[in-house]
Design a protein around this motif. Structure first.
Motif, PDB file in Angstrom:
ATOM      1  N   ALA A 277       0.870  -1.732  -0.095  1.00 45.53           N
ATOM      2  CA  ALA A 277      -0.098  -0.097   0.235  1.00 45.53           C
ATOM      3  C   ALA A 277       0.918   1.137   0.209  1.00 45.53           C
ATOM      4  CB  ALA A 277      -1.156   0.004   1.349  1.00 45.53           C
ATOM      5  N   ILE A 278       1.911   1.261   0.677  1.00 45.84           N
ATOM      6  CA  ILE A 278       2.694   2.433   0.630  1.00 45.84           C
ATOM      7  C   ILE A 278       3.803   2.105   0.152  1.00 45.84           C
ATOM      8  CG2 ILE A 278       4.090   4.320   2.438  1.00 45.84           C
ATOM      9  CD1 ILE A 278       1.500   2.787   4.363  1.00 45.84           C
ATOM     10  N   VAL A 279       4.797   1.200   0.039  1.00 43.64           N
ATOM     11  CA  VAL A 279       6.522   1.783  -0.064  1.00 43.64           C
ATOM     12  C   VAL A 279       6.222   1.143  -1.725  1.00 43.64           C
ATOM     13  CG1 VAL A 279       8.417  -0.644  -0.332  1.00 43.64           C
ATOM     14  CG2 VAL A 279       7.105  -0.200   1.610  1.00 43.64           C
ATOM     15  N   LEU A 280       5.243   0.326  -2.417  1.00 41.62           N
ATOM     16  CA  LEU A 280       4.926   0.356  -3.526  1.00 41.62           C
ATOM     17  C   LEU A 280       4.946   1.538  -4.370  1.00 41.62           C
ATOM     18  CD1 LEU A 280       5.284  -2.583  -5.742  1.00 41.62           C
ATOM     19  CD2 LEU A 280       2.666  -1.996  -5.905  1.00 41.62           C
ATOM     20  N   PRO A 281       4.210   1.798  -3.810  1.00 37.69           N
ATOM     21  CA  PRO A 281       3.528   2.875  -4.891  1.00 37.69           C
ATOM     22  C   PRO A 281       4.871   4.087  -4.879  1.00 37.69           C
ATOM     23  CG  PRO A 281       1.602   2.686  -3.404  1.00 37.69           C
ATOM     24  CD  PRO A 281       3.425   2.049  -3.024  1.00 37.69           C
ATOM     25  N   LEU A 282       5.416   4.314  -4.341  1.00 33.79           N
ATOM     26  CA  LEU A 282       6.711   4.726  -3.764  1.00 33.79           C
ATOM     27  C   LEU A 282       7.408   4.889  -4.556  1.00 33.79           C
ATOM     28  CD1 LEU A 282       7.101   6.297  -0.019  1.00 33.79           C
ATOM     29  CD2 LEU A 282       6.155   7.209  -2.172  1.00 33.79           C
ATOM     30  N   ALA A 283       8.019   3.310  -4.551  1.00 28.07           N
ATOM     31  CA  ALA A 283       8.899   2.396  -5.151  1.00 28.07           C
ATOM     32  C   ALA A 283       8.868   2.868  -6.321  1.00 28.07           C
ATOM     33  CB  ALA A 283       9.096   1.370  -4.593  1.00 28.07           C
ATOM     34  N   VAL A 284       7.654   2.852  -6.965  1.00 27.73           N
ATOM     35  CA  VAL A 284       7.277   2.991  -9.000  1.00 27.73           C
ATOM     36  C   VAL A 284       7.560   4.425  -9.510  1.00 27.73           C
ATOM     37  CG1 VAL A 284       4.968   2.770  -9.929  1.00 27.73           C
ATOM     38  CG2 VAL A 284       5.551   1.111  -8.643  1.00 27.73           C
ATOM     39  N   PHE A 285       6.739   5.160  -8.041  1.00 25.32           N
ATOM     40  CA  PHE A 285       6.642   5.848  -8.751  1.00 25.32           C
ATOM     41  C   PHE A 285       8.587   7.063  -8.942  1.00 25.32           C
ATOM     42  CE2 PHE A 285       2.599   7.592  -7.668  1.00 25.32           C
ATOM     43  CZ  PHE A 285       2.068   6.841  -8.775  1.00 25.32           C
ATOM     44  N   GLY A 286       9.137   6.392  -7.968  1.00 26.90           N
ATOM     45  CA  GLY A 286      10.649   6.907  -7.659  1.00 26.90           C
ATOM     46  C   GLY A 286      11.609   6.680  -9.041  1.00 26.90           C
ATOM     47  N   THR A 287      10.971   4.969  -9.030  1.00 29.39           N
ATOM     48  CA  THR A 287      11.985   4.270 -10.514  1.00 29.39           C
ATOM     49  C   THR A 287      11.113   4.981 -11.506  1.00 29.39           C
ATOM     50  OG1 THR A 287      11.197   2.029  -9.420  1.00 29.39           O
ATOM     51  CG2 THR A 287      12.127   2.208 -11.555  1.00 29.39           C
ATOM     52  N   TRP A 288      10.415   5.738 -11.877  1.00 31.59           N
ATOM     53  CA  TRP A 288       9.886   5.968 -12.882  1.00 31.59           C
ATOM     54  C   TRP A 288      10.506   7.535 -12.571  1.00 31.59           C
ATOM     55  CZ3 TRP A 288       3.943   5.100 -12.857  1.00 31.59           C
ATOM     56  CH2 TRP A 288       3.819   4.683 -13.075  1.00 31.59           C
ATOM     57  N   LEU A 289      10.740   8.205 -11.973  1.00 33.01           N
ATOM     58  CA  LEU A 289      11.746  10.103 -11.897  1.00 33.01           C
ATOM     59  C   LEU A 289      13.223  10.055 -12.160  1.00 33.01           C
ATOM     60  CD1 LEU A 289      10.631  13.089 -10.495  1.00 33.01           C
ATOM     61  CD2 LEU A 289      11.696  11.914  -8.451  1.00 33.01           C
ATOM     62  N   TRP A 290      13.302   8.475 -11.058  1.00 31.79           N
ATOM     63  CA  TRP A 290      15.054   8.217 -11.623  1.00 31.79           C
ATOM     64  C   TRP A 290      15.265   8.108 -13.249  1.00 31.79           C
ATOM     65  CZ3 TRP A 290      16.920   3.365 -12.953  1.00 31.79           C
ATOM     66  CH2 TRP A 290      18.559   3.641 -12.819  1.00 31.79           C
ATOM     67  N   ARG A 291      14.316   7.595 -13.842  1.00 35.61           N
ATOM     68  CA  ARG A 291      14.273   7.303 -15.016  1.00 35.61           C
ATOM     69  C   ARG A 291      14.269   8.017 -16.411  1.00 35.61           C
ATOM     70  NH1 ARG A 291      10.476   2.451 -16.671  1.00 35.61           N
ATOM     71  NH2 ARG A 291      11.444   0.898 -15.508  1.00 35.61           N
ATOM     72  N   GLU A 292      12.966   9.097 -15.925  1.00 35.54           N
ATOM     73  CA  GLU A 292      12.653   9.919 -16.585  1.00 35.54           C
ATOM     74  C   GLU A 292      12.453  11.259 -16.503  1.00 35.54           C
ATOM     75  OE1 GLU A 292       9.032   9.043 -19.423  1.00 35.54           O
ATOM     76  OE2 GLU A 292       9.181   6.804 -19.209  1.00 35.54           O
ATOM     77  N   GLY A 293      12.922  11.787 -15.502  1.00 32.10           N
ATOM     78  CA  GLY A 293      12.698  13.090 -14.967  1.00 32.10           C
ATOM     79  C   GLY A 293      11.320  13.370 -14.402  1.00 32.10           C
ATOM     80  N   ALA A 294      11.104  14.648 -14.393  1.00 31.16           N
ATOM     81  CA  ALA A 294       9.806  15.641 -14.419  1.00 31.16           C
ATOM     82  C   ALA A 294       9.275  16.307 -16.491  1.00 31.16           C
ATOM     83  CB  ALA A 294      10.111  16.538 -13.749  1.00 31.16           C
TER      84      ALA A 294
END
Lengths: 506, 348
Positions: A277-294
């Motif tokens: 519920a918490i770690v996964l959403p943060l991890a997925v968004f974090g991965t996307w941020l790291w990969r594609e930025g803003a």
């Protein structure tokens, strides 16, 4: 109690406005033929199944966690409680979106960790998401009920030879049933009105089909589905109003002290829930941020969200004051207050449909920020009314009486004594409305003015277009906002509806 | 208007333009050349303009609009985004209520354009506006912007092009798992074409049979991505989604298959129309038909340009292998019976 209060006409007017969307739906509803009956049954079945599984799942997850947080004396108790309640503050579409993107062949879990996972979608997927984000309702209400229980009954049972676990089952649980039911019904309400989760999981529930019909401009059909959904919602609201929590004779609450070093073992069962519920959403968004930025993100989205939500918060509080005042001064006022609560039960997608139609009837409102703000106010007014009223009710009556004795009129007392003292509640209510409006998706999708893109609608746009990576920034911002909302809810717990720290022990 | 002519001409025109090279994008220099205008020749845009923009093309249409805004600082462009069908219906409903908000409607699908035009809401476009388009593509009430072909993207690790039926009607019973996006406007136009070619009964049966073996996705990029990662064997999607995916991921396990002379390889067009009757919407449309915009959309979005002097996108198969059905583009506007059919079959 006076017979007639100055706030009644205003409160009555506000109540009238609250009912307007439902009246509009009746005017609008029409179905072409009986063509869709078989499909309609499927819809009802899907919606009820999702609701039933959500209720069952949230009870199965929420009740044990309630016992854990209520009875077991763990180190960092408050931290664990906050962590376990946190999913409540997250919009479930964030969870649905990230779970959908993380699992399955080619999902983020396979991309990053290299092993395939089954896809999360359909009824099973939607149910999983709903359980993950509604169990905190059950946790909170059940925990409050458990903390109100006197432990002497358990001790008596134990001294007569009943084992600890049997005690929980036969002595503790039956007395917490109303608390569990209250939370479960809140969860049911949430499952019925949620739009994002079934839409992302591809499950045809009422909310999803209303959106599909709206897009094909079958407004009449959408309104009909909306009314059918409202009937079910009304039923749940009725059941909820029947649940009365009867306080027990106060006593010392049951306490379980885990053996030294064993505390992590107690927390282990909660781990998967927190992870998903918490770690996964943060991890997925974090991965996307790291990969594609803003990429693609514009600050104006956040600004738009904030602006509309701020307006909604201000208007909601202004409207809530007379309603809260009326609610505390007589029966008719309480009725008005009850009526404004209707908006809370109206799912966002239904509110959106009704107001689009209202806008077409009143073109000066169509596609304006005012109409969107009105939708937010109608939906979230009860939050403001609730916080303001409970703060005001918590005031020491002696202060008011003293002011009266010293010659101040009712109005002056309200202005100079009650209102300033209620200000904390007003601020808290405004903040709650603000944060809820920031996260609102379905009504915003339908009612946003031209060129208006909010965090939630942008997230939805990149989801529909398949550019998932671009969801990172708005997603993380929404999570952050949700975190603020949670902090606020917890700090204002004495006044808020959900007493998190219901224990008054030192 | 014959679909095959459209495709033939578009591809032929593109080949002819090869020697000129690809236009250097929207910042392009002026070329003295017949056919499509250059942005350099167009009048500047001034004033407020509201556009309803059909969603589904990701950021590429946005880039075009941003570039037009940059060239015309006095233009105040308001964009309302939404699913194409929803916007078309909104425009019609708004007109019914006596409200007009949109000045220009850019739809990803000609069916949605037709819906608005049939309601009598589209302004007649001046003849010179469409001078750059081939004569067959000139319509009084709207202008096609780019062309697209319906295709069957398939997973190359599991299938070869020959494994896929050449008859769209045989696809659901071919033992393959399928992926589709029934809510997407282009898919609905494809169903309309099938309804016109094969009749409502056969179409309903086809929808029901397909629904049994198909997974539903929100959009057709999602369909192509699902095919690529092997979640389904074959999908239904416009051609450019696959080409775009392959351009970003050259080893992607997906390729295009085409059916033979049926709705499965329908050629369609995105289109634009003016709702306001003043100069600004019309001049705005002129920008979309310039060489710069058209070559940008061909190069970056893999759409088929419909003006003279612009190369078609890379990666489309030779014309001789394709045989699109003969469906009048304007008849795709008859969307309502299609939606009813799809609802009736339980796929919408």
């Amino acid at each position: 109690m006076n017979r007639w209060s100055a706030s009644w006409p205003l409160a009555g007017l506000i109540a009238l406005v609250t009912v307007a969307p439902i009246v509009v739906l009746f005017d609008l509803a029409d179905a072409p033929t009986g063509l869709f009956e078989a499909r309609n049954l499927g819809l009802v079945a899907n919606t009820l199944l999702l609701t039933a599984i959500t209720v069952a799942g949230s009870v199965l997850v929420g009740v044990p966690l309630a016992m854990l947080t209520a009875f077991v004396q763990l180190p960092w108790r408050r931290f664990w409680l906050v962590l376990l309640v946190a999913p409540l503050a997250m919009p479930s579409y964030i969870g649905a979106f990230t779970l959908y993107a993380a699992f399955g062949p080619g999902g983020e879990i396979e991309n990053v960790l290299g092993f395939a996972t089954p896809r999360v979608s359909g009824l099973a997927g939607a149910s999983l998401v709903m359980v993950l984000y509604t169990y905190p309702f059950v946790l909170l209400t059940t925990r409050a009920a458990l903390l109100g229980q006197d432990a002497t009954l358990v001790n008596a049972a134990r001294s007569l030879g009943t084992s600890f676990w049997i005690c929980l089952w036969r002595v503790v649980l039956p007395r917490a049933l109303t608390g569990i039911a209250a939370g479960a019904l809140l969860g049911a309400l949430y499952a019925l009105s949620d739009f994002g989760t079934p839409a992302i999981m591809g499950l045809d529930t009422f909310t999803r089909v209303i959106y599909v019909e709206y897009n094909a401009f079958g407004l009449g059909q959408a309104a009909l589905f909306s009314l059918q959904l409202l009937v079910i919602v009304g039923l749940v609201l009725y059941l909820e109003s029947r649940v009365k929590v009867t306080p027990e004779r106060p006593g010392r609450c049951l306490q379980v002290w885990p053996r030294r070093g064993r505390a992590p073992l107690w927390l282990l069962p909660a781990l998967p829930v927190v992870l998903l519920a918490i770690v996964l959403p943060l991890a997925v968004f974090g991965t996307w941020l790291w990969r594609e930025g803003a990429e693609g993100f514009e600050l104006s989205y956040a600004w738009n969200s904030a602006r509309a939500s701020f307006l909604a918060a201000v208007v909601a509080v202004i409207a809530a004051l007379p309603v809260a005042h009326a609610a505390m001064s007589g029966r008719a006022g309480r009725l008005f207050e009850r009526v404004t609560y209707l908006g809370f039960g109206v799912p966002g997608i239904v509110m959106g449909t009704a107001l689009v139609y209202l806008g077409l009837k009143l073109p000066f409102l169509y596609q304006t920020l005012a109409l969107l703000v009105l939708a937010y106010v109608l939906r979230f007014l009860p939050l403001a009314v609730g916080t303001i009223r409970s703060t005001a009710e918590g005031l020491d009556a002696g202060v008011v009486n003293a002011a009266r004795v010293l010659g101040a009129g009712r109005r002056e007392v309200f202005r100079r004594v009650t209102l300033p003292l209620t200000m904390r509640g007003v601020t808290a209510g405004a903040a709650l409305v603000f944060l809820e409006a920031m996260r609102e998706l379905p009504a915003t999708l339908l009612l946003a003015p031209t060129g208006f893109e909010s965090l939630a609608t942008y997230l939805w746009r990149v989801y529909e277009a398949g550019y998932f990576g671009r969801a990172a920034v708005p997603g993380l911002m929404l999570v952050l906002i949700s975190g603020l909302g949670l902090a606020l809810m917890l700090s204002g717990e004495r006044r808020a509806e959900f007493g998190v720290f219901g224990d008054n022990r030192p | 208007m014959h679909r095959r002519t459209l495709l033939t001409s578009a591809l032929k025109l593109g080949l002819g333009a090869g020697a000129l090279g690809i236009m250097p994008g929207l910042a392009g220099r002026a070329f003295a050349q017949a056919g499509a205008a250059s942005v350099e020749e167009l009048p500047p845009l001034e004033g407020e303009l509201t556009m309803y923009l059909g969603r589904g093309e990701g950021g590429l249409y946005e880039n075009v609009l941003k570039a037009i805004e940059q060239r015309n600082p006095k233009l105040k462009l308001g964009i309302r985004r939404g699913p194409t069908a929803a916007l078309a219906n909104a425009i019609v409903a708004e007109a019914g209520a006596g409200v007009r908000r949109a000045d220009v409607f850019w739809a990803v699908d000609s069916g949605a354009i037709g819906l608005v035009r049939d309601a009598g809401l589209a302004q007649v476009l001046p003849d010179d506006l469409q001078a750059g388009l081939q004569p067959e593509f000139r319509y009084p009430g709207w202008a096609p912007v780019t062309g697209r072909i319906r295709t069957l993207p398939f997973h190359t690790g599991r299938l070869a092009a020959d494994d896929i039926p050449k008859d769209i009607m045989a696809l659901p019973t071919a033992g393959l798992s399928l992926g589709w996006a029934p809510a997407y406007a282009s898919f609905q136009s494809f169903v309309t074409a099938m309804r016109l070619l094969r009749g409502p009964e056969a179409t309903r049966d086809w929808l029901r049979a397909t629904a049994k073996v198909a997974k539903t996705y929100a959009g057709e990029l999602g369909v192509v991505m699902a095919v690529e990662r092997g979640e389904v064997d074959v999908g239904f999607a416009n051609h450019y989604y696959t080409l775009r995916l392959k351009s970003g991921k050259p080893d992607a396990q997906v390729d295009l298959a085409f059916t033979n002379n049926d709705a499965g390889c329908l050629v369609n067009a995105s289109g634009v129309l003016a709702l306001g009757d003043d100069e600004l919407p019309v001049n705005f449309i002129r920008y979309l038909l310039t060489r710069e915009v058209q070559s940008y959309l061909a190069r970056e979005a893999y759409e088929i340009p419909l003006v003279e002097g612009v190369e078609p996108p890379e990666g489309l198969p030779g014309l001789e292998t394709l045989s699109p059905p003969d469906v009048d583009l304007t008849r795709l506007a008859d969307l309502r019976p299609t939606l009813d059919l799809m609802r009736d079959a339980g796929v919408l």
